[in-house]
Design a protein around this motif. Structure first.
Motif, short mmCIF file in Angstrom:
data_model
loop_
_atom_site.label_atom_id
_atom_site.label_comp_id
_atom_site.label_asym_id
_atom_site.label_seq_id
_atom_site.Cartn_x
_atom_site.Cartn_y
_atom_site.Cartn_z
N VAL A 31 -5.86 -1.07 7.32
CA VAL A 31 -5.06 -2.26 7.63
C VAL A 31 -5.88 -3.53 7.38
O VAL A 31 -5.37 -4.51 6.83
CB VAL A 31 -4.53 -2.19 9.08
CG1 VAL A 31 -4.02 -3.55 9.55
CG2 VAL A 31 -3.44 -1.14 9.19
N ILE A 72 4.71 -1.81 11.59
CA ILE A 72 3.76 -0.75 11.94
C ILE A 72 2.98 -1.16 13.18
O ILE A 72 2.83 -0.39 14.14
CB ILE A 72 2.79 -0.46 10.77
CG1 ILE A 72 3.52 0.06 9.54
CG2 ILE A 72 1.66 0.47 11.21
CD1 ILE A 72 4.06 1.45 9.63
N GLU A 73 2.48 -2.38 13.19
CA GLU A 73 1.68 -2.86 14.32
C GLU A 73 2.52 -3.00 15.59
O GLU A 73 1.99 -2.86 16.70
CB GLU A 73 1.02 -4.19 13.96
CG GLU A 73 -0.03 -4.03 12.89
CD GLU A 73 -0.63 -5.33 12.42
OE1 GLU A 73 -1.84 -5.35 12.17
OE2 GLU A 73 0.11 -6.33 12.30
N ILE A 91 -5.89 -4.19 3.68
CA ILE A 91 -4.58 -4.70 3.23
C ILE A 91 -4.46 -6.19 3.57
O ILE A 91 -4.05 -6.99 2.72
CB ILE A 91 -3.43 -3.91 3.89
CG1 ILE A 91 -3.39 -2.49 3.34
CG2 ILE A 91 -2.09 -4.61 3.67
CD1 ILE A 91 -2.46 -1.57 4.09
N LYS A 92 -4.81 -6.55 4.78
CA LYS A 92 -4.71 -7.96 5.19
C LYS A 92 -5.60 -8.86 4.35
O LYS A 92 -5.18 -9.94 3.92
CB LYS A 92 -5.04 -8.10 6.67
CG LYS A 92 -3.96 -7.56 7.58
CD LYS A 92 -4.31 -7.76 9.04
CE LYS A 92 -3.17 -7.27 9.92
NZ LYS A 92 -3.41 -7.56 11.35
N GLU A 139 2.12 -8.42 3.89
CA GLU A 139 1.60 -7.05 3.89
C GLU A 139 2.71 -6.03 4.14
O GLU A 139 3.46 -6.17 5.10
CB GLU A 139 0.53 -6.88 4.97
CG GLU A 139 -0.59 -7.89 4.91
CD GLU A 139 -0.43 -9.05 5.89
OE1 GLU A 139 0.68 -9.25 6.44
OE2 GLU A 139 -1.42 -9.76 6.10
N TYR A 140 2.74 -4.99 3.29
CA TYR A 140 3.74 -3.92 3.41
C TYR A 140 3.09 -2.56 3.16
O TYR A 140 2.08 -2.45 2.47
CB TYR A 140 4.86 -4.09 2.37
CG TYR A 140 5.98 -4.99 2.80
CD1 TYR A 140 7.20 -4.46 3.20
CD2 TYR A 140 5.83 -6.36 2.81
CE1 TYR A 140 8.25 -5.28 3.59
CE2 TYR A 140 6.87 -7.20 3.20
CZ TYR A 140 8.08 -6.65 3.58
OH TYR A 140 9.11 -7.46 3.98
N PHE A 141 3.75 -1.53 3.69
CA PHE A 141 3.47 -0.15 3.34
C PHE A 141 4.71 0.43 2.68
O PHE A 141 5.84 0.11 3.07
CB PHE A 141 3.19 0.71 4.59
CG PHE A 141 1.76 0.71 5.04
CD1 PHE A 141 0.83 1.54 4.42
CD2 PHE A 141 1.36 -0.09 6.09
CE1 PHE A 141 -0.49 1.55 4.85
CE2 PHE A 141 0.05 -0.08 6.53
CZ PHE A 141 -0.88 0.74 5.91
N SER A 182 0.87 -1.17 0.00
CA SER A 182 0.00 0.00 0.00
C SER A 182 0.91 1.22 0.00
O SER A 182 1.73 1.39 0.90
CB SER A 182 -0.90 0.01 1.24
OG SER A 182 -1.68 1.18 1.26
N LEU A 195 3.89 -4.48 7.44
CA LEU A 195 2.76 -4.11 8.30
C LEU A 195 3.02 -4.56 9.73
O LEU A 195 2.66 -3.85 10.67
CB LEU A 195 1.47 -4.71 7.76
CG LEU A 195 0.22 -4.49 8.61
CD1 LEU A 195 -0.04 -3.01 8.86
CD2 LEU A 195 -0.98 -5.15 7.97
N SER A 196 3.69 -5.69 9.91
CA SER A 196 3.97 -6.17 11.26
C SER A 196 4.81 -5.17 12.06
O SER A 196 4.66 -5.05 13.28
CB SER A 196 4.68 -7.53 11.22
OG SER A 196 5.90 -7.43 10.51
#
Length: 113
Positions: free
Chosen positions: A44, A80-81, A47-48, A58-60, A20, A77-78
């Motif tokens: 999010v 970010i979380e 995206i998932k 998942e990536y940004f 994303s 994404l991991s």
């Protein structure tokens, strides 16, 4: 690739990632590494779901243009979380400088001034 939640599907060494992409430009004289995410929890979730459909991680990707430099960040994404409690609020600020020292964050800068 244009699907709800992600903009790009890429692969390297057999690993597929769904990305994303978010970009921002700052006014001259402004130095701010924050991205305001609108409806972050909903984004999010999308995206998932999309990455599950395409068997992707998942990536940004964040691209920031400010003060004559273009900064780029590719972040799982991991990560970010890990650093942010992704909010159900209408918006949330994510500061990229907080993530640059994480070993899973890939960053670059292009000086163009």
């Amino acid at each position: 690739m244009r699907h709800v939640g992600i903009d790009i599907i890429a692969s390297k060494n057999g690993e597929r990632i769904g990305i994303s992409v978010k970009s921002r430009s700052r006014k001259e004289g402004t130095n701010n590494f924050k991205f305001t995410m609108i409806k972050p929890l909903e984004h999010v979730r999308k995206i998932k779901e999309t990455c599950a459909s395409f068997a992707c991680k998942e990536y940004f990707a964040f691209i920031l243009d400010q003060m004559g430099i273009i900064y780029g960040y590719l972040i799982p994404l991991s990560v970010i979380e890990k650093y942010y409690s992704v909010s159900a609020k209408s918006s949330q600020d994510w500061n990229m400088q907080k993530l640059t020292n994480d070993a899973n964050t890939i960053s670059f800068q292009l000086n163009w001034a």
